[in-house]
Motif scaffolding. Structure first.
Motif, PDB file in Angstrom:
ATOM      1  N   TYR A 120      21.620 -47.966  10.964  1.00  0.00           N
ATOM      2  CA  TYR A 120      20.402 -48.690  10.621  1.00  0.00           C
ATOM      3  C   TYR A 120      20.409 -49.028   9.132  1.00  0.00           C
ATOM      4  O   TYR A 120      21.000 -48.309   8.322  1.00  0.00           O
ATOM      5  CB  TYR A 120      19.167 -47.842  10.903  1.00  0.00           C
ATOM      6  N   ASP A 121      19.732 -50.117   8.765  1.00  0.00           N
ATOM      7  CA  ASP A 121      19.493 -50.389   7.353  1.00  0.00           C
ATOM      8  C   ASP A 121      18.146 -49.780   6.971  1.00  0.00           C
ATOM      9  O   ASP A 121      17.325 -49.467   7.836  1.00  0.00           O
ATOM     10  CB  ASP A 121      19.496 -51.895   7.079  1.00  0.00           C
ATOM     11  N   TRP A 122      17.917 -49.651   5.672  1.00  0.00           N
ATOM     12  CA  TRP A 122      16.742 -48.899   5.225  1.00  0.00           C
ATOM     13  C   TRP A 122      15.422 -49.562   5.552  1.00  0.00           C
ATOM     14  O   TRP A 122      14.394 -48.893   5.598  1.00  0.00           O
ATOM     15  CB  TRP A 122      16.846 -48.595   3.737  1.00  0.00           C
ATOM     16  N   HIS A 123      15.429 -50.874   5.820  1.00  0.00           N
ATOM     17  CA  HIS A 123      14.184 -51.554   6.162  1.00  0.00           C
ATOM     18  C   HIS A 123      13.864 -51.455   7.659  1.00  0.00           C
ATOM     19  O   HIS A 123      12.805 -51.920   8.091  1.00  0.00           O
ATOM     20  CB  HIS A 123      14.255 -53.030   5.754  1.00  0.00           C
ATOM     21  N   GLU A 124      14.751 -50.837   8.444  1.00  0.00           N
ATOM     22  CA  GLU A 124      14.575 -50.793   9.896  1.00  0.00           C
ATOM     23  C   GLU A 124      14.131 -49.425  10.421  1.00  0.00           C
ATOM     24  O   GLU A 124      13.881 -49.294  11.626  1.00  0.00           O
ATOM     25  CB  GLU A 124      15.906 -51.142  10.582  1.00  0.00           C
ATOM     26  N   VAL A 125      14.032 -48.428   9.549  1.00  0.00           N
ATOM     27  CA  VAL A 125      13.916 -47.063  10.054  1.00  0.00           C
ATOM     28  C   VAL A 125      12.496 -46.513  10.138  1.00  0.00           C
ATOM     29  O   VAL A 125      12.249 -45.530  10.851  1.00  0.00           O
ATOM     30  CB  VAL A 125      14.773 -46.096   9.203  1.00  0.00           C
ATOM     31  N   PRO A 158      19.907 -33.191   2.326  1.00  0.00           N
ATOM     32  CA  PRO A 158      19.457 -34.177   1.318  1.00  0.00           C
ATOM     33  C   PRO A 158      18.073 -33.838   0.780  1.00  0.00           C
ATOM     34  O   PRO A 158      17.241 -33.256   1.483  1.00  0.00           O
ATOM     35  CB  PRO A 158      19.423 -35.490   2.104  1.00  0.00           C
ATOM     36  N   THR A 159      17.830 -34.192  -0.470  1.00  0.00           N
ATOM     37  CA  THR A 159      16.529 -33.925  -1.103  1.00  0.00           C
ATOM     38  C   THR A 159      15.648 -35.159  -1.152  1.00  0.00           C
ATOM     39  O   THR A 159      14.476 -35.060  -1.536  1.00  0.00           O
ATOM     40  CB  THR A 159      16.720 -33.389  -2.529  1.00  0.00           C
ATOM     41  N   GLU A 160      16.181 -36.327  -0.778  1.00  0.00           N
ATOM     42  CA  GLU A 160      15.355 -37.536  -0.741  1.00  0.00           C
ATOM     43  C   GLU A 160      15.867 -38.458   0.338  1.00  0.00           C
ATOM     44  O   GLU A 160      17.035 -38.419   0.729  1.00  0.00           O
ATOM     45  CB  GLU A 160      15.343 -38.245  -2.092  1.00  0.00           C
ATOM     46  N   ASP A 161      14.973 -39.308   0.857  1.00  0.00           N
ATOM     47  CA  ASP A 161      15.351 -40.239   1.908  1.00  0.00           C
ATOM     48  C   ASP A 161      15.868 -41.541   1.298  1.00  0.00           C
ATOM     49  O   ASP A 161      15.923 -41.671   0.071  1.00  0.00           O
ATOM     50  CB  ASP A 161      14.175 -40.449   2.869  1.00  0.00           C
ATOM     51  N   PRO A 162      16.252 -42.531   2.109  1.00  0.00           N
ATOM     52  CA  PRO A 162      16.827 -43.760   1.555  1.00  0.00           C
ATOM     53  C   PRO A 162      15.883 -44.539   0.646  1.00  0.00           C
ATOM     54  O   PRO A 162      16.335 -45.400  -0.123  1.00  0.00           O
ATOM     55  CB  PRO A 162      17.176 -44.578   2.807  1.00  0.00           C
ATOM     56  N   HIS A 163      14.575 -44.266   0.723  1.00  0.00           N
ATOM     57  CA  HIS A 163      13.605 -44.993  -0.093  1.00  0.00           C
ATOM     58  C   HIS A 163      13.230 -44.242  -1.366  1.00  0.00           C
ATOM     59  O   HIS A 163      12.406 -44.712  -2.153  1.00  0.00           O
ATOM     60  CB  HIS A 163      12.347 -45.272   0.731  1.00  0.00           C
ATOM     61  N   GLY A 164      13.824 -43.051  -1.558  1.00  0.00           N
ATOM     62  CA  GLY A 164      13.531 -42.260  -2.746  1.00  0.00           C
ATOM     63  C   GLY A 164      12.425 -41.250  -2.571  1.00  0.00           C
ATOM     64  O   GLY A 164      12.076 -40.545  -3.521  1.00  0.00           O
ATOM     65  N   ASP A 165      11.861 -41.145  -1.364  1.00  0.00           N
ATOM     66  CA  ASP A 165      10.806 -40.161  -1.117  1.00  0.00           C
ATOM     67  C   ASP A 165      11.422 -38.779  -0.972  1.00  0.00           C
ATOM     68  O   ASP A 165      12.450 -38.616  -0.292  1.00  0.00           O
ATOM     69  CB  ASP A 165      10.032 -40.502   0.154  1.00  0.00           C
ATOM     70  N   PRO A 166      10.814 -37.744  -1.562  1.00  0.00           N
ATOM     71  CA  PRO A 166      11.372 -36.388  -1.450  1.00  0.00           C
ATOM     72  C   PRO A 166      11.264 -35.843  -0.033  1.00  0.00           C
ATOM     73  O   PRO A 166      10.269 -36.061   0.648  1.00  0.00           O
ATOM     74  CB  PRO A 166      10.522 -35.575  -2.432  1.00  0.00           C
ATOM     75  N   ILE A 167      12.302 -35.150   0.405  1.00  0.00           N
ATOM     76  CA  ILE A 167      12.318 -34.508   1.716  1.00  0.00           C
ATOM     77  C   ILE A 167      11.985 -33.030   1.527  1.00  0.00           C
ATOM     78  O   ILE A 167      12.739 -32.307   0.875  1.00  0.00           O
ATOM     79  CB  ILE A 167      13.692 -34.645   2.390  1.00  0.00           C
ATOM     80  N   VAL A 184      14.959 -47.091 -10.995  1.00  0.00           N
ATOM     81  CA  VAL A 184      14.124 -47.141  -9.797  1.00  0.00           C
ATOM     82  C   VAL A 184      14.151 -45.760  -9.138  1.00  0.00           C
ATOM     83  O   VAL A 184      15.226 -45.207  -8.887  1.00  0.00           O
ATOM     84  CB  VAL A 184      14.616 -48.213  -8.815  1.00  0.00           C
ATOM     85  N   VAL A 185      12.990 -45.195  -8.871  1.00  0.00           N
ATOM     86  CA  VAL A 185      12.878 -43.855  -8.292  1.00  0.00           C
ATOM     87  C   VAL A 185      12.516 -43.925  -6.813  1.00  0.00           C
ATOM     88  O   VAL A 185      13.111 -43.242  -5.981  1.00  0.00           O
ATOM     89  CB  VAL A 185      11.825 -43.018  -9.049  1.00  0.00           C
ATOM     90  N   ARG A 186      11.558 -44.775  -6.487  1.00  0.00           N
ATOM     91  CA  ARG A 186      11.058 -44.801  -5.120  1.00  0.00           C
ATOM     92  C   ARG A 186      10.540 -46.191  -4.769  1.00  0.00           C
ATOM     93  O   ARG A 186       9.972 -46.875  -5.612  1.00  0.00           O
ATOM     94  CB  ARG A 186       9.937 -43.779  -4.975  1.00  0.00           C
ATOM     95  N   ILE A 187      10.757 -46.620  -3.525  1.00  0.00           N
ATOM     96  CA  ILE A 187      10.248 -47.886  -3.014  1.00  0.00           C
ATOM     97  C   ILE A 187       9.589 -47.593  -1.672  1.00  0.00           C
ATOM     98  O   ILE A 187      10.204 -46.994  -0.786  1.00  0.00           O
ATOM     99  CB  ILE A 187      11.363 -48.936  -2.844  1.00  0.00           C
ATOM    100  N   SER A 188       8.345 -47.995  -1.510  1.00  0.00           N
ATOM    101  CA  SER A 188       7.630 -47.727  -0.271  1.00  0.00           C
ATOM    102  C   SER A 188       8.370 -48.321   0.925  1.00  0.00           C
ATOM    103  O   SER A 188       8.901 -49.436   0.858  1.00  0.00           O
ATOM    104  CB  SER A 188       6.217 -48.316  -0.348  1.00  0.00           C
ATOM    105  N   ASP A 189       8.382 -47.567   2.037  1.00  0.00           N
ATOM    106  CA  ASP A 189       9.061 -48.043   3.243  1.00  0.00           C
ATOM    107  C   ASP A 189       8.151 -48.867   4.143  1.00  0.00           C
ATOM    108  O   ASP A 189       8.539 -49.238   5.246  1.00  0.00           O
ATOM    109  CB  ASP A 189       9.653 -46.866   4.030  1.00  0.00           C
ATOM    110  N   ARG A 190       6.935 -49.180   3.672  1.00  0.00           N
ATOM    111  CA  ARG A 190       5.967 -49.874   4.532  1.00  0.00           C
ATOM    112  C   ARG A 190       6.157 -51.393   4.565  1.00  0.00           C
ATOM    113  O   ARG A 190       5.519 -52.075   5.363  1.00  0.00           O
ATOM    114  CB  ARG A 190       4.538 -49.548   4.062  1.00  0.00           C
ATOM    115  N   ASP A 191       7.001 -51.929   3.689  1.00  0.00           N
ATOM    116  CA  ASP A 191       7.172 -53.388   3.608  1.00  0.00           C
ATOM    117  C   ASP A 191       8.647 -53.727   3.811  1.00  0.00           C
ATOM    118  O   ASP A 191       9.418 -53.792   2.850  1.00  0.00           O
ATOM    119  CB  ASP A 191       6.683 -53.892   2.256  1.00  0.00           C
ATOM    120  N   PRO A 192       9.082 -53.963   5.065  1.00  0.00           N
ATOM    121  CA  PRO A 192      10.493 -54.259   5.320  1.00  0.00           C
ATOM    122  C   PRO A 192      11.008 -55.488   4.559  1.00  0.00           C
ATOM    123  O   PRO A 192      12.167 -55.502   4.118  1.00  0.00           O
ATOM    124  CB  PRO A 192      10.534 -54.502   6.837  1.00  0.00           C
ATOM    125  N   ALA A 193      10.173 -56.513   4.386  1.00  0.00           N
ATOM    126  CA  ALA A 193      10.610 -57.714   3.680  1.00  0.00           C
ATOM    127  C   ALA A 193      10.948 -57.401   2.223  1.00  0.00           C
ATOM    128  O   ALA A 193      11.930 -57.917   1.670  1.00  0.00           O
ATOM    129  CB  ALA A 193       9.530 -58.792   3.755  1.00  0.00           C
TER     130      ALA A 193
END
Length: 234
Positions: free
Chosen positions: A103-108, A134-143, A169-178
């Motif tokens: 998967y790509d990061w905008h699809e998950v 892992p300590t963070e997900d593909p969007h930079g959010d801490p796990i 860049v530290v984190r990008i919200s995963d709510r906007d796939p575009a």
């Protein structure tokens, strides 16, 4: 209503809605300090305000939410623990889907929204180990770790950044796939060093350029700038 412990739950059940509330309340203050109001929570989850009030009262009885009429909602210590359990599942699943399933990061995000309510803790721990903890997900959010520990991050919104400066860049919200697709096409992901300048496009807030040689430029709108977190260079 009783919310079962995530460690003992192996299939979707009536807890899913309550878990979504806990996760959303936690997530709202994860990158800023203002607690979520019932109206904002209703809009975020997509339910009527009356539904938020009903669920908040139930969660308060269970000792998971601090509820007072017309006041912002906050989590109790136990509520934080339960919320981190859901978030751990969501973010490990996102990381697994990108790392192992193509998967790509905008699809998950939507896939993880479904799977987080059905995956067993045993399988989740196996995925965690498979990925190397892992300590963070593909969007930079801490796990969150298995014991609920969360790594601290120092970051601020891109909308508060200064043109003419460089940031990581530290984190990008995963709510906007575009937005995720646009940034990926420009070579910008968490960990990327970017330079900021005044935008060329009308209505944009900033122009970002990946600092590496040949990095692409992308103009970022005000709304998108409120979905990206950066830190200053050391």
């Amino acid at each position: 209503m009783r919310i079962s412990d995530p460690a003992r739950r192996t299939q979707p059940n009536a807890d899913s809605a309550a878990e979504d509330y806990l996760k959303t309340i936690y997530h709202h203050t994860e990158w800023q300090s203002n607690p979520v109001t019932p109206s904002v929570l209703a809009a975020t989850i997509g339910v009527a305000p009356s539904s938020v009030t009903e669920m908040a009262k139930k969660l308060a009885v269970l000792g998971l939410v601090n509820y007072e009429p017309y006041k912002p909602l906050t989590l109790t210590d136990e509520g934080v623990r339960r919320a981190r359990g859901v978030i751990r599942r969501h973010r490990l699943i996102e990381t697994w889907l990108v790392s192992e399933m193509g998967y790509d990061w905008h699809e998950v995000h939507d896939e993880a929204e479904v799977l987080e309510h059905s995956i067993s803790e045993r399988l989740l721990d196996a995925i965690d180990a498979r990925l190397g903890f892992p300590t963070e997900d593909p969007h930079g959010d801490p796990i969150p770790s298995a014991d609920g520990t969360v790594r601290d991050y120092s970051a601020h919104l891109l909308s508060a950044a200064v043109a003419g400066s460089s940031y990581i860049v530290v984190r990008i919200s995963d709510r906007d796939p575009a937005l995720l697709e646009m940034l990926a096409a420009a070579g910008i992901r968490p960990g990327t060093e970017v330079r900021l300048s005044a935008p060329d496009a009308a209505g944009a807030a900033l122009r970002m350029v990946a600092a590496r040689k040949g990095g692409s430029a992308v103009d970022v709108s005000d709304s998108s700038a409120s979905s990206i977190w950066v830190s200053t260079l050391a």
